[in-house]
Scaffold this motif. Sequence first.
Motif, PDB file in Angstrom:
ATOM      1  N   PHE A  83      46.257  -4.111  42.825  1.00  0.00           N
ATOM      2  CA  PHE A  83      47.910  -4.662  43.313  1.00  0.00           C
ATOM      3  C   PHE A  83      47.492  -5.925  44.281  1.00  0.00           C
ATOM      4  O   PHE A  83      48.199  -6.915  44.213  1.00  0.00           O
ATOM      5  CB  PHE A  83      48.539  -3.492  43.953  1.00  0.00           C
ATOM      6  N   ALA A  84      46.240  -5.976  45.031  1.00  0.00           N
ATOM      7  CA  ALA A  84      46.129  -7.173  45.734  1.00  0.00           C
ATOM      8  C   ALA A  84      45.740  -8.359  44.581  1.00  0.00           C
ATOM      9  O   ALA A  84      46.125  -9.305  45.071  1.00  0.00           O
ATOM     10  CB  ALA A  84      44.882  -6.942  46.702  1.00  0.00           C
ATOM     11  N   GLU A  85      44.907  -8.018  43.667  1.00  0.00           N
ATOM     12  CA  GLU A  85      44.790  -8.973  42.809  1.00  0.00           C
ATOM     13  C   GLU A  85      46.068  -9.569  41.943  1.00  0.00           C
ATOM     14  O   GLU A  85      46.211 -10.722  41.445  1.00  0.00           O
ATOM     15  CB  GLU A  85      43.714  -8.727  41.718  1.00  0.00           C
ATOM     16  N   ALA A  86      47.175  -8.671  41.564  1.00  0.00           N
ATOM     17  CA  ALA A  86      48.134  -8.924  40.940  1.00  0.00           C
ATOM     18  C   ALA A  86      49.212  -9.910  41.600  1.00  0.00           C
ATOM     19  O   ALA A  86      49.873 -10.472  41.029  1.00  0.00           O
ATOM     20  CB  ALA A  86      48.981  -7.495  40.642  1.00  0.00           C
ATOM     21  N   GLY A  87      49.038 -10.145  42.823  1.00  0.00           N
ATOM     22  CA  GLY A  87      49.806 -10.864  43.724  1.00  0.00           C
ATOM     23  C   GLY A  87      50.701 -10.317  44.550  1.00  0.00           C
ATOM     24  O   GLY A  87      50.612  -9.037  45.001  1.00  0.00           O
ATOM     25  N   PRO A  88      51.859 -10.810  45.176  1.00  0.00           N
ATOM     26  CA  PRO A  88      52.607 -10.222  46.096  1.00  0.00           C
ATOM     27  C   PRO A  88      53.297  -8.927  45.504  1.00  0.00           C
ATOM     28  O   PRO A  88      53.492  -9.173  44.272  1.00  0.00           O
ATOM     29  CB  PRO A  88      53.690 -11.594  46.639  1.00  0.00           C
ATOM     30  N   SER A  89      53.840  -8.433  46.221  1.00  0.00           N
ATOM     31  CA  SER A  89      54.456  -7.161  45.898  1.00  0.00           C
ATOM     32  C   SER A  89      55.711  -7.418  45.337  1.00  0.00           C
ATOM     33  O   SER A  89      56.441  -8.409  45.536  1.00  0.00           O
ATOM     34  CB  SER A  89      54.720  -6.136  47.241  1.00  0.00           C
ATOM     35  N   ARG A  90      56.678  -6.603  44.693  1.00  0.00           N
ATOM     36  CA  ARG A  90      57.649  -6.917  43.964  1.00  0.00           C
ATOM     37  C   ARG A  90      58.795  -7.062  45.039  1.00  0.00           C
ATOM     38  O   ARG A  90      59.419  -8.196  44.850  1.00  0.00           O
ATOM     39  CB  ARG A  90      58.206  -5.434  43.296  1.00  0.00           C
ATOM     40  N   PRO A  91      58.950  -6.527  46.243  1.00  0.00           N
ATOM     41  CA  PRO A  91      59.953  -6.919  47.033  1.00  0.00           C
ATOM     42  C   PRO A  91      59.925  -8.443  47.558  1.00  0.00           C
ATOM     43  O   PRO A  91      61.020  -8.870  47.678  1.00  0.00           O
ATOM     44  CB  PRO A  91      59.894  -5.876  48.171  1.00  0.00           C
ATOM     45  N   ALA A  92      58.662  -8.733  47.675  1.00  0.00           N
ATOM     46  CA  ALA A  92      58.682 -10.099  48.197  1.00  0.00           C
ATOM     47  C   ALA A  92      58.857 -11.110  47.100  1.00  0.00           C
ATOM     48  O   ALA A  92      59.511 -12.170  47.458  1.00  0.00           O
ATOM     49  CB  ALA A  92      56.949 -10.477  48.453  1.00  0.00           C
ATOM     50  N   ARG A  93      58.720 -10.887  45.707  1.00  0.00           N
ATOM     51  CA  ARG A  93      59.067 -11.650  44.684  1.00  0.00           C
ATOM     52  C   ARG A  93      60.597 -11.790  44.720  1.00  0.00           C
ATOM     53  O   ARG A  93      61.032 -13.000  44.252  1.00  0.00           O
ATOM     54  CB  ARG A  93      58.463 -11.338  43.483  1.00  0.00           C
ATOM     55  N   LEU A  94      61.267 -10.544  44.775  1.00  0.00           N
ATOM     56  CA  LEU A  94      62.714 -10.527  44.765  1.00  0.00           C
ATOM     57  C   LEU A  94      63.366 -11.440  45.699  1.00  0.00           C
ATOM     58  O   LEU A  94      64.197 -12.028  45.674  1.00  0.00           O
ATOM     59  CB  LEU A  94      63.039  -8.941  44.896  1.00  0.00           C
ATOM     60  N   GLN A  95      62.685 -11.239  46.995  1.00  0.00           N
ATOM     61  CA  GLN A  95      63.264 -11.987  48.113  1.00  0.00           C
ATOM     62  C   GLN A  95      63.196 -13.452  47.623  1.00  0.00           C
ATOM     63  O   GLN A  95      64.078 -14.430  47.990  1.00  0.00           O
ATOM     64  CB  GLN A  95      62.525 -11.869  49.440  1.00  0.00           C
ATOM     65  N   ARG A  96      62.053 -14.010  47.341  1.00  0.00           N
ATOM     66  CA  ARG A  96      61.961 -15.385  47.002  1.00  0.00           C
ATOM     67  C   ARG A  96      62.786 -15.721  45.906  1.00  0.00           C
ATOM     68  O   ARG A  96      63.286 -16.980  45.888  1.00  0.00           O
ATOM     69  CB  ARG A  96      60.287 -15.617  46.552  1.00  0.00           C
ATOM     70  N   ARG A  97      63.091 -14.981  44.905  1.00  0.00           N
ATOM     71  CA  ARG A  97      64.102 -15.323  43.797  1.00  0.00           C
ATOM     72  C   ARG A  97      65.347 -15.301  44.362  1.00  0.00           C
ATOM     73  O   ARG A  97      66.054 -16.613  43.961  1.00  0.00           O
ATOM     74  CB  ARG A  97      63.847 -14.253  42.757  1.00  0.00           C
ATOM     75  N   ARG A  98      65.871 -14.493  45.143  1.00  0.00           N
ATOM     76  CA  ARG A  98      67.080 -14.547  45.924  1.00  0.00           C
ATOM     77  C   ARG A  98      67.348 -15.770  46.537  1.00  0.00           C
ATOM     78  O   ARG A  98      68.302 -16.451  46.740  1.00  0.00           O
ATOM     79  CB  ARG A  98      67.451 -13.188  46.685  1.00  0.00           C
ATOM     80  N   ARG A  99      66.444 -16.046  47.481  1.00  0.00           N
ATOM     81  CA  ARG A  99      66.407 -17.285  48.222  1.00  0.00           C
ATOM     82  C   ARG A  99      66.433 -18.721  47.260  1.00  0.00           C
ATOM     83  O   ARG A  99      67.452 -19.420  47.676  1.00  0.00           O
ATOM     84  CB  ARG A  99      65.132 -17.536  49.129  1.00  0.00           C
ATOM     85  N   ARG A 100      65.695 -18.685  46.146  1.00  0.00           N
ATOM     86  CA  ARG A 100      65.801 -19.681  45.388  1.00  0.00           C
ATOM     87  C   ARG A 100      67.010 -19.631  44.549  1.00  0.00           C
ATOM     88  O   ARG A 100      67.918 -20.865  44.431  1.00  0.00           O
ATOM     89  CB  ARG A 100      64.952 -19.708  44.115  1.00  0.00           C
TER      90      ARG A 100
END
Length: 107
Positions: A83-100
């Motif tokens: 999971f560390a190699e896969a990148g940020p966790s799903r909630p962090a990606r969702l927050q960035r998408r919502r911000r964008r």
Amino acid sequence: MVLIAFTIGLSGFCFMLARRLRKLNDLETGLGGAIAVMTSEIGRLEKSILLAKAEATAATQALADEIERAKQERAFWMLQQKFAEAGPSRPARLQRRRRREGTVANA
């Protein structure tokens, strides 16, 4: 006369044989004592063997438990690394998408 001499010789031999057998079967100094000591030692050794077997079984079980725990910890560690190699966790990606999406909607 020969018969009396033979009987006296035979009785002497029987007396000597009986004496030797008594000494041999004596429980303190003869073969009887050695057999008694060996019997007690065999009993003591059997108890020691059973105790050693029980301790070995317990040690084997403890080692098997430790190996199982180590396998679980390794699997957990590998999962964390994945999971560390896969990148940020799903909630962090969702927050960035919502911000964008929110900034695009405001523009």
